[in-house]
Design a protein around this motif. Structure first.
Motif, PDB file in Angstrom:
ATOM      1  N   TYR A  17       0.839  -1.207   0.000  1.00 11.00           N
ATOM      2  CA  TYR A  17       0.000   0.000   0.000  1.00 11.00           C
ATOM      3  C   TYR A  17       0.874   1.257   0.000  1.00 11.00           C
ATOM      4  O   TYR A  17       0.597   2.218  -0.728  1.00 11.00           O
ATOM      5  N   ALA A  18       1.940   1.241   0.810  1.00  8.90           N
ATOM      6  CA  ALA A  18       2.824   2.409   0.871  1.00  8.90           C
ATOM      7  C   ALA A  18       3.483   2.669  -0.480  1.00  8.90           C
ATOM      8  O   ALA A  18       3.637   3.822  -0.886  1.00  8.90           O
ATOM      9  N   GLU A  19       3.861   1.610  -1.205  1.00 10.73           N
ATOM     10  CA  GLU A  19       4.483   1.785  -2.518  1.00 10.73           C
ATOM     11  C   GLU A  19       3.468   2.253  -3.552  1.00 10.73           C
ATOM     12  O   GLU A  19       3.746   3.154  -4.349  1.00 10.73           O
ATOM     13  N   GLU A  20       2.294   1.635  -3.557  1.00 12.95           N
ATOM     14  CA  GLU A  20       1.288   1.978  -4.565  1.00 12.95           C
ATOM     15  C   GLU A  20       0.810   3.420  -4.423  1.00 12.95           C
ATOM     16  O   GLU A  20       0.579   4.109  -5.420  1.00 12.95           O
ATOM     17  N   LYS A  21       0.651   3.892  -3.199  1.00 12.23           N
ATOM     18  CA  LYS A  21       0.114   5.230  -2.967  1.00 12.23           C
ATOM     19  C   LYS A  21       1.205   6.292  -2.838  1.00 12.23           C
ATOM     20  O   LYS A  21       0.890   7.469  -2.660  1.00 12.23           O
ATOM     21  N   GLY A  22       2.468   5.896  -2.933  1.00  8.75           N
ATOM     22  CA  GLY A  22       3.556   6.875  -2.852  1.00  8.75           C
ATOM     23  C   GLY A  22       3.634   7.595  -1.523  1.00  8.75           C
ATOM     24  O   GLY A  22       3.863   8.804  -1.470  1.00  8.75           O
ATOM     25  N   LEU A  23       3.443   6.859  -0.413  1.00  6.43           N
ATOM     26  CA  LEU A  23       3.408   7.499   0.901  1.00  6.43           C
ATOM     27  C   LEU A  23       4.757   8.111   1.280  1.00  6.43           C
ATOM     28  O   LEU A  23       4.809   9.162   1.919  1.00  6.43           O
ATOM     29  N   PHE A  24       5.857   7.448   0.873  1.00  8.97           N
ATOM     30  CA  PHE A  24       7.170   8.007   1.203  1.00  8.97           C
ATOM     31  C   PHE A  24       7.351   9.359   0.511  1.00  8.97           C
ATOM     32  O   PHE A  24       7.804  10.322   1.123  1.00  8.97           O
ATOM     33  N   ARG A  25       6.989   9.428  -0.749  1.00  4.55           N
ATOM     34  CA  ARG A  25       7.128  10.687  -1.488  1.00  4.55           C
ATOM     35  C   ARG A  25       6.228  11.766  -0.892  1.00  4.55           C
ATOM     36  O   ARG A  25       6.615  12.938  -0.794  1.00  4.55           O
ATOM     37  N   LEU A  26       5.025  11.368  -0.466  1.00  3.55           N
ATOM     38  CA  LEU A  26       4.112  12.324   0.143  1.00  3.55           C
ATOM     39  C   LEU A  26       4.697  12.876   1.438  1.00  3.55           C
ATOM     40  O   LEU A  26       4.648  14.084   1.695  1.00  3.55           O
ATOM     41  N   MET A  27       5.265  11.990   2.241  1.00  5.59           N
ATOM     42  CA  MET A  27       5.892  12.447   3.479  1.00  5.59           C
ATOM     43  C   MET A  27       7.087  13.362   3.174  1.00  5.59           C
ATOM     44  O   MET A  27       7.300  14.369   3.871  1.00  5.59           O
ATOM     45  N   GLN A  28       7.841  13.032   2.147  1.00  4.52           N
ATOM     46  CA  GLN A  28       8.984  13.858   1.778  1.00  4.52           C
ATOM     47  C   GLN A  28       8.535  15.258   1.367  1.00  4.52           C
ATOM     48  O   GLN A  28       9.141  16.265   1.767  1.00  4.52           O
ATOM     49  N   ILE A  29       7.468  15.340   0.566  1.00  4.12           N
ATOM     50  CA  ILE A  29       6.958  16.636   0.120  1.00  4.12           C
ATOM     51  C   ILE A  29       6.494  17.469   1.307  1.00  4.12           C
ATOM     52  O   ILE A  29       6.772  18.682   1.407  1.00  4.12           O
ATOM     53  N   MET A  30       5.797  16.841   2.254  1.00  3.83           N
ATOM     54  CA  MET A  30       5.296  17.584   3.411  1.00  3.83           C
ATOM     55  C   MET A  30       6.442  18.063   4.299  1.00  3.83           C
ATOM     56  O   MET A  30       6.434  19.205   4.775  1.00  3.83           O
ATOM     57  N   LEU A  31       7.446  17.217   4.511  1.00  3.89           N
ATOM     58  CA  LEU A  31       8.589  17.622   5.338  1.00  3.89           C
ATOM     59  C   LEU A  31       9.387  18.730   4.656  1.00  3.89           C
ATOM     60  O   LEU A  31       9.860  19.668   5.327  1.00  3.89           O
ATOM     61  N   GLU A  32       9.550  18.632   3.321  1.00 12.08           N
ATOM     62  CA  GLU A  32      10.243  19.697   2.600  1.00 12.08           C
ATOM     63  C   GLU A  32       9.504  21.023   2.760  1.00 12.08           C
ATOM     64  O   GLU A  32      10.116  22.071   2.980  1.00 12.08           O
ATOM     65  N   GLY A  33       8.176  20.976   2.629  1.00 12.84           N
ATOM     66  CA  GLY A  33       7.390  22.202   2.788  1.00 12.84           C
ATOM     67  C   GLY A  33       7.543  22.806   4.170  1.00 12.84           C
ATOM     68  O   GLY A  33       7.673  24.031   4.318  1.00 12.84           O
ATOM     69  N   LEU A  34       7.536  21.956   5.196  1.00 11.53           N
ATOM     70  CA  LEU A  34       7.695  22.472   6.560  1.00 11.53           C
ATOM     71  C   LEU A  34       9.075  23.084   6.764  1.00 11.53           C
ATOM     72  O   LEU A  34       9.205  24.155   7.377  1.00 11.53           O
ATOM     73  N   MET A  35      10.122  22.422   6.241  1.00 10.86           N
ATOM     74  CA  MET A  35      11.480  22.928   6.449  1.00 10.86           C
ATOM     75  C   MET A  35      11.742  24.206   5.662  1.00 10.86           C
ATOM     76  O   MET A  35      12.476  25.090   6.127  1.00 10.86           O
ATOM     77  N   ILE A  36      11.138  24.325   4.477  1.00 10.96           N
ATOM     78  CA  ILE A  36      11.387  25.507   3.646  1.00 10.96           C
ATOM     79  C   ILE A  36      10.585  26.706   4.143  1.00 10.96           C
ATOM     80  O   ILE A  36      11.123  27.815   4.300  1.00 10.96           O
ATOM     81  N   HIS A  37       9.299  26.498   4.415  1.00  9.27           N
ATOM     82  CA  HIS A  37       8.412  27.632   4.735  1.00  9.27           C
ATOM     83  C   HIS A  37       8.298  27.901   6.236  1.00  9.27           C
ATOM     84  O   HIS A  37       7.915  29.009   6.613  1.00  9.27           O
ATOM     85  N   ARG A  38       8.570  26.898   7.077  1.00  9.01           N
ATOM     86  CA  ARG A  38       8.518  27.048   8.536  1.00  9.01           C
ATOM     87  C   ARG A  38       7.267  27.804   8.993  1.00  9.01           C
ATOM     88  O   ARG A  38       7.351  28.889   9.590  1.00  9.01           O
ATOM     89  N   PRO A  39       6.099  27.272   8.695  1.00  9.62           N
ATOM     90  CA  PRO A  39       4.855  27.988   9.023  1.00  9.62           C
ATOM     91  C   PRO A  39       4.601  28.026  10.532  1.00  9.62           C
ATOM     92  O   PRO A  39       5.053  27.139  11.282  1.00  9.62           O
ATOM     93  N   ASP A  40       3.868  29.042  10.991  1.00 11.75           N
ATOM     94  CA  ASP A  40       3.502  29.135  12.404  1.00 11.75           C
ATOM     95  C   ASP A  40       2.481  28.068  12.778  1.00 11.75           C
ATOM     96  O   ASP A  40       2.440  27.613  13.931  1.00 11.75           O
ATOM     97  N   ASP A  41       1.644  27.684  11.806  1.00 13.42           N
ATOM     98  CA  ASP A  41       0.639  26.639  12.036  1.00 13.42           C
ATOM     99  C   ASP A  41       0.970  25.446  11.141  1.00 13.42           C
ATOM    100  O   ASP A  41       0.454  25.337  10.019  1.00 13.42           O
ATOM    101  N   PRO A  42       1.827  24.526  11.602  1.00  7.28           N
ATOM    102  CA  PRO A  42       2.253  23.427  10.732  1.00  7.28           C
ATOM    103  C   PRO A  42       1.091  22.542  10.266  1.00  7.28           C
ATOM    104  O   PRO A  42       1.064  22.130   9.104  1.00  7.28           O
ATOM    105  N   ILE A  43       0.156  22.255  11.151  1.00 10.08           N
ATOM    106  CA  ILE A  43      -0.952  21.374  10.771  1.00 10.08           C
ATOM    107  C   ILE A  43      -1.811  22.011   9.689  1.00 10.08           C
ATOM    108  O   ILE A  43      -2.165  21.390   8.679  1.00 10.08           O
TER     109      ILE A  43
END
Length: 493
Positions: A17-43
């Protein structure tokens, strides 16, 4: 999955399921967004990021020296991909930005616009709906390492960086013939792209800065800043020769940006080796397990161990072994599911051989979520299989195995006490080979429709066969793998 039980069991469906749905890539995209933009409201930021659903939109930097064809190529890419075409000129021609007042001040003083202001201007443009939903193509920017670092600091990270190149003499000749339509902004050339419309020809004007002196100065500035830009993007850059027809350049660029990228996900090998008796499946599995640390799962050996342990499933299998019958498929699948669900198989990966033997077993295996991501068919002739197996001998004293042709005993007394196992008798081997040919007819076609598959000629040195297998394994899997990733390699003709 019950974390309180040992050995820890991980249902195969979790990894699939993790491979078919690309969960690793999704997690990578979300972590990249948090590290780059550092939002006050991460959720809230992550929720908004997921709602955009724009992971696959084009984000392209198109760079190159003057007269390399960036503008024409950017225009064609914009039409083909339905993505906005951006450049320094388009950013300055619009009054949508709240930063334009600052830009006008620098222009009024005839000063260069600072890199940070360019980055802020572009960042504000990329937040408009057309860029958020359709992506963007940025032409001719950044021109220096400082501008590139300003973009990166602002979180503007391209997916592809295409850099055009051509000899300076070609670029000088091109620029002299460049003409621009003042009404549409489209670029033409007196030699390579002259429009047939007479009215259009009449209103074309020479491009600004297209003189030989101005072009030479721009080329000098480009070469001075090129290597700094190269260091900023590194492996993301794709160099394409611009000294060829524009249609060919476009085809190469499209081929590059539309190719499925390699998945960065943690990847566990799940290898299936198929082939007739004597093809070398056990040897190749042992070599793979030794080099890559994956779990070697021999179906026949697994059944014998289960029977020897005296488990409930082993007791059910025992009559089959004692009478020389093939074990029922449902029992084999249950045993394989238990073994391949163990934590070490999930983390380290596995190589399976000895099952399936026919298309029905293969279909049942996939239905049980035992899904390999590499399938290799080791192909040998029936005569070779019989020769390989019928010449095998065993030393009854030491238990060591020999082969009368490939690995004979080194001492005469050892050779004289060698014995042949009844299953290695020529008649028994011939029956096994005939049974394999009769049952495995549709197995190769079955896997080629859904799983990366390769057919190898196993009638050669085992190390050569292993190198062929290894050459396939080192290729990272694409994000959206096609049905048949590999071509036949080493097959007999």
């Amino acid at each position: 999955m019950d974390a309180t039980q040992r050995p820890l069991v991980v249902p195969p469906r979790i990894g699939l399921y993790a491979e078919e749905k690309g969960l690793f890539r999704l997690m990578q995209i979300m972590l990249e967004g948090l590290m780059i933009h550092r939002p006050d409201d991460p959720i809230g930021f992550l929720i908004e990021l997921l709602l955009l659903d724009n992971d696959d939109i084009p984000r392209i930097l198109l760079l190159g020296p003057p007269a390399s064809g960036k503008t024409t190529l950017a225009m064609w890419l914009s039409k083909h991909l339905s993505a906005p075409w951006l450049s320094q000129e388009t950013l300055l021609d619009s009054d949508w930005s709240t930063l334009m007042a600052s830009v006008r001040e620098f222009q009024a003083r005839k000063e260069e616009i600072p890199e940070d202001l360019w980055a802020d201007l572009l960042e504000e443009r990329l937040q408009l709906p057309d860029c958020l939903h359709n992506g963007w193509i940025l032409e001719g920017f950044p021109e220096t390492r400082e501008q590139a670092r300003s973009l990166q600091a602002a979180g503007i990270i391209p997916r592809h960086v295409v850099v055009l190149y051509a000899p300076d003499i070609v670029l000088l000749e091109r620029n002299l013939g460049k003409r621009v339509d003042p009404m549409t902004g489209e670029v033409y050339h007196t030699t390579f792209d002259w429009p047939p419309d007479k009215a259009l020809q009449a209103r074309l004007v020479p491009a600004e800065g297209s003189s030989e002196t101005a072009t030479a100065q721009r080329l000098l500035a480009y070469h001075r800043n090129y290597y700094g830009t190269l260091l900023s993007f590194g492996a993301k850059m794709k160099l394409i020769n611009a000294d060829q027809p524009c249609a060919d350049v476009l085809a190469q660029v499209l081929s590059h940006i539309e190719a499925p990228p390699a998945s960065p996900a943690a990847f566990s090998l799940r290898i299936l080796l198929c082939g007739p008796p004597g093809a070398g499946k056990s040897l190749q599995a042992a070599l793979l397990a030794q080099k890559y640390g994956i779990v070697n799962v021999c179906c026949g050996q697994l059944i014998k161990e289960e029977v020897a342990d005296g488990s409930k499933l082993g007791e059910l299998m025992k009559p089959y072994l004692e009478n020389g019958w093939p074990v029922a498929d449902n029992m084999v699948l249950k045993l394989l599911s238990q073994r391949l669900s163990q934590w070490e198989c999930h983390v380290r990966g596995w190589v399976l051989h000895g099952f399936p033997r026919d298309e029905d077993q293969a279909r049942a295996m996939l239905h049980a979520d035992i899904r390999p991501n590499r399938v290799f068919f080791l192909s040998i002739s029936a005569d070779t299989a019989v020769q390989r197996l019928s010449y095998r001998r065993v030393d009854p004293v030491t238990g060591e195995r020999f082969h009368l042709v490939l690995r004979p005993a080194s001492h005469k007394e050892v050779h004289e006490r060698l014995r042949q196992h009844p299953r290695d008798a020529e008649e028994a081997v011939q029956l096994d080979v005939d049974r394999h040919q009769r049952l495995s007819g549709g197995l190769e076609a079955f896997f080629q429709g859904s799983i990366p598959t390769a057919v190898l000629n196993a009638d050669q040195d085992p190390q050569t066969v292993f190198e062929y297998i290894e050459s396939y394994l080192v290729r990272p899997p694409p994000l959206n793998p096609p049905g048949t990733l590999f071509q036949s390699m080493g097959r007999e003709t």
